[in-house]
Design an enzyme around this catalytic site. Structure first.
Site, PDB file in Angstrom:
ATOM      1  N   GLU A  34       0.848  -1.199   0.000  1.00 53.87           N
ATOM      2  CA  GLU A  34       0.000   0.000   0.000  1.00 53.87           C
ATOM      3  C   GLU A  34       0.878   1.242   0.000  1.00 53.87           C
ATOM      4  OE1 GLU A  34      -2.943  -0.109   3.114  1.00 53.87           O
ATOM      5  OE2 GLU A  34      -3.558  -2.127   2.608  1.00 53.87           O
ATOM      6  N   HIS A  41      -8.049   1.194   1.322  1.00 54.29           N
ATOM      7  CA  HIS A  41      -7.923   1.118   2.789  1.00 54.29           C
ATOM      8  C   HIS A  41      -8.842   2.143   3.468  1.00 54.29           C
ATOM      9  CE1 HIS A  41      -5.001  -0.411   6.083  1.00 54.29           C
ATOM     10  NE2 HIS A  41      -6.166  -0.093   6.616  1.00 54.29           N
TER      11      HIS A  41
HETATM   12  P1  NAD Z   1      -9.419  -8.274  17.210  1.00 50.00           P
HETATM   13  O1  NAD Z   1      -8.103  -8.508  17.873  1.00 50.00           O
HETATM   14  O2  NAD Z   1     -10.562  -7.819  18.020  1.00 50.00           O
HETATM   15  O3  NAD Z   1      -9.854  -9.594  16.435  1.00 50.00           O
HETATM   16  C1  NAD Z   1      -8.969 -10.418  15.738  1.00 50.00           C
HETATM   17  C2  NAD Z   1      -9.455 -11.834  15.909  1.00 50.00           C
HETATM   18  O4  NAD Z   1      -8.668 -12.674  15.081  1.00 50.00           O
HETATM   19  C3  NAD Z   1      -9.305 -12.357  17.330  1.00 50.00           C
HETATM   20  O5  NAD Z   1     -10.540 -12.837  17.822  1.00 50.00           O
HETATM   21  C4  NAD Z   1      -8.299 -13.475  17.201  1.00 50.00           C
HETATM   22  O6  NAD Z   1      -8.584 -14.532  18.087  1.00 50.00           O
HETATM   23  C5  NAD Z   1      -8.484 -13.892  15.777  1.00 50.00           C
HETATM   24  N1  NAD Z   1      -7.354 -14.602  15.213  1.00 50.00           N
HETATM   25  C6  NAD Z   1      -6.027 -14.404  15.435  1.00 50.00           C
HETATM   26  N2  NAD Z   1      -5.315 -15.284  14.718  1.00 50.00           N
HETATM   27  C7  NAD Z   1      -6.205 -16.045  14.037  1.00 50.00           C
HETATM   28  C8  NAD Z   1      -6.064 -17.126  13.130  1.00 50.00           C
HETATM   29  N3  NAD Z   1      -4.858 -17.595  12.799  1.00 50.00           N
HETATM   30  N4  NAD Z   1      -7.182 -17.658  12.606  1.00 50.00           N
HETATM   31  C9  NAD Z   1      -8.403 -17.191  12.942  1.00 50.00           C
HETATM   32  N5  NAD Z   1      -8.593 -16.193  13.821  1.00 50.00           N
HETATM   33  C10 NAD Z   1      -7.495 -15.612  14.346  1.00 50.00           C
HETATM   34  O7  NAD Z   1      -9.099  -7.250  16.037  1.00 50.00           O
HETATM   35  P2  NAD Z   1     -10.154  -6.322  15.263  1.00 50.00           P
HETATM   36  O8  NAD Z   1     -10.202  -4.990  15.907  1.00 50.00           O
HETATM   37  O9  NAD Z   1     -11.393  -7.072  15.052  1.00 50.00           O
HETATM   38  O10 NAD Z   1      -9.376  -6.126  13.862  1.00 50.00           O
HETATM   39  C11 NAD Z   1      -9.306  -7.168  12.937  1.00 50.00           C
HETATM   40  C12 NAD Z   1      -8.407  -6.793  11.777  1.00 50.00           C
HETATM   41  O11 NAD Z   1      -8.947  -5.683  11.071  1.00 50.00           O
HETATM   42  C13 NAD Z   1      -6.994  -6.378  12.159  1.00 50.00           C
HETATM   43  O12 NAD Z   1      -6.098  -6.895  11.210  1.00 50.00           O
HETATM   44  C14 NAD Z   1      -7.024  -4.859  12.038  1.00 50.00           C
HETATM   45  O13 NAD Z   1      -5.747  -4.311  11.808  1.00 50.00           O
HETATM   46  C15 NAD Z   1      -7.918  -4.721  10.848  1.00 50.00           C
HETATM   47  N6  NAD Z   1      -8.564  -3.420  10.693  1.00 50.00           N
HETATM   48  C16 NAD Z   1      -8.641  -2.914   9.422  1.00 50.00           C
HETATM   49  C17 NAD Z   1      -9.293  -1.733   9.214  1.00 50.00           C
HETATM   50  C18 NAD Z   1      -9.331  -1.141   7.830  1.00 50.00           C
HETATM   51  O14 NAD Z   1      -9.250   0.072   7.713  1.00 50.00           O
HETATM   52  N7  NAD Z   1      -9.459  -1.930   6.807  1.00 50.00           N
HETATM   53  C19 NAD Z   1      -9.880  -1.046  10.283  1.00 50.00           C
HETATM   54  C20 NAD Z   1      -9.799  -1.598  11.550  1.00 50.00           C
HETATM   55  C21 NAD Z   1      -9.138  -2.798  11.743  1.00 50.00           C
HETATM   56  C1  MLT Z   2      -6.457   0.012  11.549  1.00 51.91           C
HETATM   57  O1  MLT Z   2      -5.643  -0.887  11.705  1.00 51.91           O
HETATM   58  O2  MLT Z   2      -6.910   0.679  12.497  1.00 51.91           O
HETATM   59  C2  MLT Z   2      -6.974   0.267  10.199  1.00 51.91           C
HETATM   60  O3  MLT Z   2      -6.270  -0.376   9.225  1.00 51.91           O
HETATM   61  C3  MLT Z   2      -7.276   1.676   9.884  1.00 51.91           C
HETATM   62  C4  MLT Z   2      -6.087   2.558   9.732  1.00 51.91           C
HETATM   63  O4  MLT Z   2      -5.097   2.162   9.126  1.00 51.91           O
HETATM   64  O5  MLT Z   2      -6.117   3.677  10.232  1.00 51.91           O
END
Ligand code: NAD
Ligand code: MLT
Length: 527
Positions: A260, A278
């Site tokens: 990215e 993103h």
């Molecule tokens: P979280 O920690 O609450 O949830 C992650 C879950 O994944 C946990 O329940 C964990 O047990 C599980 N996990 C870990 N390893 C695993 C595996 N090998 N197989 C299956 N499950 C597994 O995190 P969250 O706040 O729900 O965030 C999830 C993801 O989304 C993260 O990667 C975060 O960086 C990403 N995210 C992306 C954006 C975006 O802008 N696209 C925004 C927010 C979060």
């Molecule tokens: C995050 O991990 O919180 C998301 O990917 C969003 C961001 O990058 O700000």
């Protein structure tokens, strides 16, 4: 305290920092790596979103840095290992963008099912291709969620609202927790086999990298639709491209990418592929939430030592901190005391919590003990709550914790034992009047010593004249005695004394103490 905020942190977060007493805030968006390296040595705190890369090199030159705050969840842009080694706390803001990310996931799933972006593009080209964009309902379809954490759970709730059948794979979630969301927990092969739609919500880890690869895709239903709003790298983009081309995968929606910003990819030319740059946290609401949260966390850490949402240190919430504060002092003092009493190469630190204190989360106390043990050894290194345990581990020192809520002689007692290649020793301490630290035993000797400043700790045979001779020797050398405590196994047996002195005892005087008759050992300890 100087704070550097980068990456267009929401103004609401900047305000929180600016309003905090003693905080000086600089906002520098779009810093090049070189500019960051040049300015970071001035700052005690750094706040980033995802653009700024906090590398080992940045952390190396950031001599004043105490905390890196990530306004968001993923800390992939921060070298957490290097931060830990330097004693820098890395905090994130879990939860602040959960709803936005879950909504984005549902939007992409529906857009994928209904061909919304493709149909829009077609109409923009002046076409009316009704039959080309025949689409599918999500009703009664199986949604497979990989990672049922915060975002995965919110996606599950919304998918249930769309009357989808939801299954999930998450090795760290119980079947009961999943069932309470109306989700059936299954293993990964079953999820691949049964799902019409698959959505990923795990962190990117060695385990999840390329989780969706050629082999995984081959085991999925024909025409499956895949959504990834978690992290780039979990879906193997080359394998996805081939599967979309062959229509094995009916459609895919990605918000995150292996590299990215994504500038070019064959994926974007495929008509069954849709994407967003993103945007999973890109709402005003989420950006305000995470900016305010991280700003407050940084202020609380710098001003009060409160640790919240650290990815490399145990949490120390204000309530817990208030209760544990005097015990944290005691724990660190016991660690320092025992460290200086022990002889030989350290192999194990054994920490026991007895009575009332064992009912609390003792992780911060364990860290304080280990910090206390290591501080006198690692002269010139800053040991703190972040790097104490990793330092111990790196030196092959095991840290063993035990708890018993049964009260014995004291309402709460902390024991600290050290095993070395030369033997074992142990001290224990408690709080008098809930705030005054006392060492209440040294090995088998019971006493009530005040662990403060310089202490002469000696063991002797309990015969007349020993203490008098030590008093005389210290007096002759202008060392004033502030207090003394003695513990003995029985009259005429062995005894241990702790003498509080107002100034350090010169090494040659310590040698004289050791040469006095009936002295078993003598140590000068500073706590
Ligand atoms: P979280 O920690 O609450 O949830 C992650 C879950 O994944 C946990 O329940 C964990 O047990 C599980 N996990 C870990 N390893 C695993 C595996 N090998 N197989 C299956 N499950 C597994 O995190 P969250 O706040 O729900 O965030 C999830 C993801 O989304 C993260 O990667 C975060 O960086 C990403 N995210 C992306 C954006 C975006 O802008 N696209 C925004 C927010 C979060
Ligand atoms: C995050 O991990 O919180 C998301 O990917 C969003 C961001 O990058 O700000």
């Amino acid at each position: 305290m100087k704070v550097l905020a980068t990456d267009n942190l929401s103004e609401k977060g900047i305000e929180v920092l600016r309003n905090a007493k003693g905080m000086e805030v600089d906002v520098k968006n779009k810093l090049s790596p070189e500019e960051l390296l040049a300015c970071i040595p001035d700052y005690h705190a750094l706040v980033v979103r995802s653009a700024t890369k906090v590398t080992a090199k940045v952390l190396e030159v950031a001599k004043k840095l105490k905390v890196v705050g990530r306004a968001g969840v993923g800390v992939d842009n921060i070298d957490v290992e290097a931060a830990t080694a330097k004693g820098v706390v890395v905090m994130n803001t879990p939860g602040g963008n959960t709803i936005t990310a879950a909504e984005h996931t549902i939007s992409l799933m529906l857009a994928l099912a209904k061909n919304v972006p493709q149909a829009t593009a077609s109409m923009r080209g002046g076409k009316w291709e009704k039959s080309k964009f025949l689409n599918v309902e999500v009703y009664d379809k199986v949604l497979g969620i990989v990672g049922l954490g915060r975002i995965g759970s919110e996606v599950a709730k919304r998918a249930r609202g769309l009357a989808m059948r939801v299954i999930a794979y998450d090795p760290y979630i119980s079947a009961d927790a999943a069932a309470s969301l109306g989700v059936e927990l299954v293993d990964l092969p079953e999820l691949f086999l049964r799902s019409d739609f698959i959505t990923i919500h795990t962190p990117l880890t060695p385990e999840t990298r390329n989780l969706i690869d050629k082999k995984a895709i081959a085991s999925m239903k024909d025409g499956v639709r895949i959504i990834n709003c978690a992290r780039g790298g979990i879906v193997d983009e080359a394998a996805l491209y081939e599967a979309l081309k062959s229509r094995k995968v009916g459609g895919a929606a990605l918000d995150v990418f292996e590299r990215e910003p994504l500038t070019e990819s064959p994926l974007v030319d495929l008509d069954n592929f849709i994407c967003t740059p993103h945007l999973g946290a890109a709402t005003e609401e989420a950006q305000e939430n995470v900016a305010i949260a991280i700003a407050q966390q940084i202020v609380d850490y710098l001003t009060q030592g409160v640790i919240r949402n650290a990815v490399n240190a145990p949490s120390l919430e204000p309530e817990l901190l208030k209760k544990l504060k005097p015990y944290l002092t005691l724990a660190e003092k016991l660690g320092r005391f025992e460290s200086q009493l022990s002889e030989g190469r350290m192999e194990e630190i054994r920490i026991g919590y007895r009575g009332e204190i064992a009912g609390f989360d003792c992780a911060p106390l364990t860290v304080a003990v280990v910090k206390g043990v290591l501080d006198p050894i690692l002269v010139g290194e800053e040991v703190n709550a972040v790097n104490a345990l990793p330092w111990a581990k790196a030196r092959g020192i095991r840290v063993v914790e035990s708890k018993s809520t049964v009260e014995e002689d004291f309402a709460s007692l902390i024991t600290v034992g050290i095993k070395t290649d030369k033997g074992r020793s142990e001290v224990a301490g408690t709080l008098f009047s809930r705030q005054d630290p006392r060492v209440v035993w040294i090995d088998e000797f019971h006493l009530e010593a005040i662990p403060e400043g310089y202490l002469l700790v000696f063991s002797n045979l309990d015969v007349p004249g020993v203490i008098g001779r030590i008093g005389t020797l210290l007096g002759q050398n202008q060392v004033n005695i502030a207090g003394m405590q003695l513990g003995r196994e029985r009259p005429g047996g062995r005894a241990v004394s702790v003498v509080n002195v107002d100034s350090p005892i010169p090494p040659e005087v310590m040698e004289e103490v050791r040469r006095l008759p009936n002295i078993v050992y003598a140590k000068l300890v500073k706590v």
